[in-house]
Scaffold this active site. Sequence first.
Site, short mmCIF file in Angstrom:
data_model
loop_
_atom_site.label_atom_id
_atom_site.label_comp_id
_atom_site.label_asym_id
_atom_site.label_seq_id
_atom_site.Cartn_x
_atom_site.Cartn_y
_atom_site.Cartn_z
N TYR A 1 56.07 18.32 70.36
CA TYR A 1 55.93 19.77 70.23
C TYR A 1 54.44 20.10 70.31
O TYR A 1 53.64 19.57 69.55
CB TYR A 1 56.50 20.27 68.90
N LYS B 1 45.96 25.50 62.56
CA LYS B 1 46.59 25.56 61.23
C LYS B 1 45.62 25.45 60.06
O LYS B 1 45.14 26.45 59.56
CB LYS B 1 47.66 24.46 61.13
N ASP C 1 46.54 16.21 70.09
CA ASP C 1 46.96 17.50 69.51
C ASP C 1 47.07 17.31 67.99
O ASP C 1 48.10 16.86 67.48
CB ASP C 1 48.30 17.91 70.13
N TYR D 1 62.04 31.30 65.11
CA TYR D 1 62.80 30.10 64.74
C TYR D 1 63.84 30.39 63.65
O TYR D 1 63.97 29.62 62.70
CB TYR D 1 61.84 28.99 64.26
N1 PLP Z 1 50.84 21.55 68.30
C1 PLP Z 1 51.45 21.03 67.22
C2 PLP Z 1 51.44 19.55 67.02
C3 PLP Z 1 52.08 21.86 66.29
O1 PLP Z 1 52.71 21.32 65.23
C4 PLP Z 1 52.06 23.25 66.51
C5 PLP Z 1 52.75 24.17 65.58
O2 PLP Z 1 53.52 23.78 64.73
C6 PLP Z 1 51.41 23.75 67.64
C7 PLP Z 1 50.80 22.87 68.50
C8 PLP Z 1 51.39 25.24 67.92
O3 PLP Z 1 50.60 25.89 67.00
P1 PLP Z 1 50.79 27.48 66.76
O4 PLP Z 1 52.11 27.64 66.09
O5 PLP Z 1 49.63 27.84 65.87
O6 PLP Z 1 50.71 28.13 68.08
#
Ligand code: PLP
Length: 453
Positions: free
Chosen positions: A153, A285, A256, A23
């Site tokens: 996302y 995370k 999510d 990014y």
């Molecule tokens: N789902 C959401 C809502 C996210 O904010 C993120 C990452 O920012 C992900 C999935 C993907 O996670 P990762 O970057 O650990 O693959």
Amino acid sequence: MSMPPSSHNELRRKDLRCLWHPYTRINDFEMLEFPVIVQGSGPTLTDADGKCYLDGISSWWCAVLGHGHPRIVEAIQRQAAVLQHSILGGMSHPRAIELAERLTSLAPRGLTRAYFAGDGSSAVEAALRMAVQSFHNQGHPERKGIIALADAYHGDTLGAVGAGYLESFHAPIRHLLNRAPQAPSPHCFTCEARSRCDLRCFGGLQQLVEEYAATTAAVIVEPLVQGSAGMRIYPPDYLRRLRQLCDRHGILLIADEIAVGIGRTGRMFACDHADVVPDLLCLGKALTAGTLPLSAVLVREELFDTFRDTPRQDRTFYHGHTFCGNPIAAAAAIATLEVFEQEDILHRSIQLQHAIASAFTRFGGLACVDRCNSLGAIGVVRMREGIPAARHAARIAINLGLLIRPLGDILYLCPPLNTPEVALQSMLARFEEALESAKTVPESIGELRAIAE
Ligand code: PLP
């Protein structure tokens, strides 16, 4: 920690020779100074020059307990001395068992199974596949679609991108994707009726679900905050309505919570604000407080049961990652949950949440700010002058020793939940100063560079 300035420059030079950053626009990156972080302690990161930055984004939302929490560091060291890796395929280990027990007892009631993966994207990928295969296993292969929200996302693996498709990012790989239909997303910042919300925004999702119900396995959403879309905060009632809609059509609901789970919104899980129990809940995370990669999908028992073999059908979930449930990462996650409990993090962060809410309400009155909002330990402003102003303000903030990143025309603050009061006030003051100083936006990268230096 201080190192000679030449070492910082040398690190940067080496970086530019061999590293590829996610990014990150290459040309801009090569022009601008960037910090090389060598140490983290509490809410502070230190670069190779010894310059300190308050971590206003909790290292991409992970470091909910700040950096280097001694109990988590100790748990990692202890586990590393005993067992570093052992597979979960057909076997088990104590840390995975203990973490699964803890998570399922904390989670919204009914989520009784924990499936481990490595990062957020792989948890989402697993959740999507579980949802679709569950219907297949039950003799409904036609229920194979996913519905998502616009600008969502869900990660960067292909299945997750299929749900979170963005033309501006993903057009070159469109042919590789199975794209989910996307409903208009709730967007309180631009909503005309936000002061008398009647959830009109839910209509688009309802229409889409009703249209595709017969062929849909699951709806996936980021509960209460669409993060990468620009920290779009929306009301818990939206989630309640969605749960009812999914129930009416026998569709699974995937929450999510990779970004918002584990305390970020002021509750352990964002779904708790709405008293909603999803069928699958993804965590990542903050699960290890940002120390090691680990993610999880928490699942209802009924769904798990659809993966039991029948005399005539192998219903196994043929999906897994080498490092899923790694013992050291699991030990870090267990320690994280212990710290939440023993240090009463959620309760202690109430003051921090109030401070963020009141500061961001005040920021809403600044000339350069168009809108503001907050939820839990997340504060958001939208810049009146758009994307260049947000970028400019973020640069100034970094210069002032506050690490934040712009998201389009949005700037946000999501500090570690245990940030001490003095550090928090300092973050808020620097955030405000950056906003104030960003009134005139530089025109060129050269000017930006001058500011950074
Ligand atoms: N789902 C959401 C809502 C996210 O904010 C993120 C990452 O920012 C992900 C999935 C993907 O996670 P990762 O970057 O650990 O693959």
